[in-house]
Design a protein around this motif. Sequence first.
Motif, PDB file in Angstrom:
ATOM      1  N   ALA A  68       6.192  -9.318   5.551  1.00  0.00           N
ATOM      2  CA  ALA A  68       6.500  -8.026   4.934  1.00  0.00           C
ATOM      3  C   ALA A  68       6.014  -6.848   5.769  1.00  0.00           C
ATOM      4  CB  ALA A  68       5.895  -7.958   3.531  1.00  0.00           C
ATOM      5  N   ILE A  69       5.207  -7.095   6.780  1.00  0.00           N
ATOM      6  CA  ILE A  69       4.705  -5.999   7.605  1.00  0.00           C
ATOM      7  C   ILE A  69       5.766  -5.612   8.627  1.00  0.00           C
ATOM      8  CG2 ILE A  69       2.916  -5.234   9.209  1.00  0.00           C
ATOM      9  CD1 ILE A  69       0.999  -7.177   7.975  1.00  0.00           C
ATOM     10  N   THR A  70       6.521  -4.579   8.301  1.00  0.00           N
ATOM     11  CA  THR A  70       7.475  -3.999   9.241  1.00  0.00           C
ATOM     12  C   THR A  70       7.345  -2.488   9.158  1.00  0.00           C
ATOM     13  OG1 THR A  70       9.343  -3.722   7.718  1.00  0.00           O
ATOM     14  CG2 THR A  70       9.066  -5.900   8.742  1.00  0.00           C
ATOM     15  N   LEU A  71       7.612  -1.825  10.268  1.00  0.00           N
ATOM     16  CA  LEU A  71       7.490  -0.370  10.279  1.00  0.00           C
ATOM     17  C   LEU A  71       8.506   0.280   9.345  1.00  0.00           C
ATOM     18  CD1 LEU A  71       6.798   0.396  14.056  1.00  0.00           C
ATOM     19  CD2 LEU A  71       5.168   0.161  12.186  1.00  0.00           C
ATOM     20  N   ARG A  72       9.679  -0.273   9.267  1.00  0.00           N
ATOM     21  CA  ARG A  72      10.698   0.308   8.388  1.00  0.00           C
ATOM     22  C   ARG A  72      10.294   0.178   6.916  1.00  0.00           C
ATOM     23  NH1 ARG A  72      15.410   1.929  10.510  1.00  0.00           N
ATOM     24  NH2 ARG A  72      15.811   1.419  12.702  1.00  0.00           N
TER      25      ARG A  72
ATOM     26  N   THR B  83      -0.903   0.763   3.609  1.00  0.00           N
ATOM     27  CA  THR B  83       0.396   0.324   3.090  1.00  0.00           C
ATOM     28  C   THR B  83       0.790  -1.013   3.687  1.00  0.00           C
ATOM     29  OG1 THR B  83       1.084   2.634   2.800  1.00  0.00           O
ATOM     30  CG2 THR B  83       2.812   0.954   2.831  1.00  0.00           C
ATOM     31  N   ALA B  84       0.503  -1.215   4.969  1.00  0.00           N
ATOM     32  CA  ALA B  84       0.824  -2.488   5.618  1.00  0.00           C
ATOM     33  C   ALA B  84       0.099  -3.644   4.927  1.00  0.00           C
ATOM     34  CB  ALA B  84       0.443  -2.434   7.092  1.00  0.00           C
ATOM     35  N   LEU B  85      -1.172  -3.452   4.613  1.00  0.00           N
ATOM     36  CA  LEU B  85      -1.934  -4.507   3.949  1.00  0.00           C
ATOM     37  C   LEU B  85      -1.447  -4.728   2.518  1.00  0.00           C
ATOM     38  CD1 LEU B  85      -5.541  -3.770   5.258  1.00  0.00           C
ATOM     39  CD2 LEU B  85      -3.985  -5.587   5.986  1.00  0.00           C
ATOM     40  N   GLU B  86      -1.020  -3.658   1.854  1.00  0.00           N
ATOM     41  CA  GLU B  86      -0.471  -3.806   0.497  1.00  0.00           C
ATOM     42  C   GLU B  86       0.834  -4.601   0.534  1.00  0.00           C
ATOM     43  OE1 GLU B  86      -0.126   0.203  -0.804  1.00  0.00           O
ATOM     44  OE2 GLU B  86      -2.251   0.414  -1.321  1.00  0.00           O
ATOM     45  N   LEU B  87       1.661  -4.335   1.528  1.00  0.00           N
ATOM     46  CA  LEU B  87       2.903  -5.095   1.675  1.00  0.00           C
ATOM     47  C   LEU B  87       2.605  -6.558   1.977  1.00  0.00           C
ATOM     48  CD1 LEU B  87       5.055  -2.554   3.718  1.00  0.00           C
ATOM     49  CD2 LEU B  87       5.493  -3.331   1.380  1.00  0.00           C
ATOM     50  N   MET B  88       1.593  -6.793   2.794  1.00  0.00           N
ATOM     51  CA  MET B  88       1.219  -8.169   3.106  1.00  0.00           C
ATOM     52  C   MET B  88       0.726  -8.889   1.858  1.00  0.00           C
ATOM     53  SD  MET B  88      -1.547  -9.586   5.877  1.00  0.00           S
ATOM     54  CE  MET B  88      -1.988 -11.328   5.883  1.00  0.00           C
TER      55      MET B  88
END
Length: 236
Positions: free
Chosen positions: A36-40, A24-29
Amino acid sequence: MAATRSTGRRERLRAETTADIKRTALELMRAGGPDAITLRAIAREMGMTANAIYGYFATRDDLVTALIADVYTVLADAVDAAWAASAEDAPAQRVQAWAHAFRDWALANPEGFRLVYGDPVPGYRAPEGGAAPDAARRVCVGIAGLADAAWGAAGQVYGEDDFGWGDFDPGLLDKVRPAFPGLPPAGVALALRIWGHLHGLVALEVYGHLRAQTLSPNKIFHAELTSLVRSLGLVA
């Protein structure tokens, strides 16, 4: 026995959720860049509470460190495998095999490429020693290995270049010199120049700039690689 099965199931679910968080982090990036990489944001995308995601990664930097370690390890494995599969007495083929493995990895993992070679994550602070010291060292040594493999021929062309050990970062030399003690300073400079050739063209492709200019980026890369091999005095 039931307790063992329960523990195994919890470990499996935790590993699956950890992988989902990274994905998900890479998709947000990909959609919004490194900001866009934030835990929230990841928790929101996954339908988790913020407190729940902190049980997997205490900070955003911990997550980024894990992502970089994964990316570097996959890259190191790919280029090392290509190198090992090529013949030791065929330096042109070894250079080409490593280069193609690097490009194939980058095109298959564009967000990973951007994470380690492109867009820095704002405010990220790597742990002491780096996020992936072993894998990064393997990639660095692999690049130096390209120059070392070619040096028998390339040294006749580049051997007189005016470089000394003082021209390089001590950390780089700590990685390269033990692996290739016979490679002179001009050889280390050649390794960086080879890296520049490969990285530059691949970066243009990953960021979409090359595709906007040509329908055949593969042919462009192959032509550049052939030219590089010839400039090293090698026969493909």
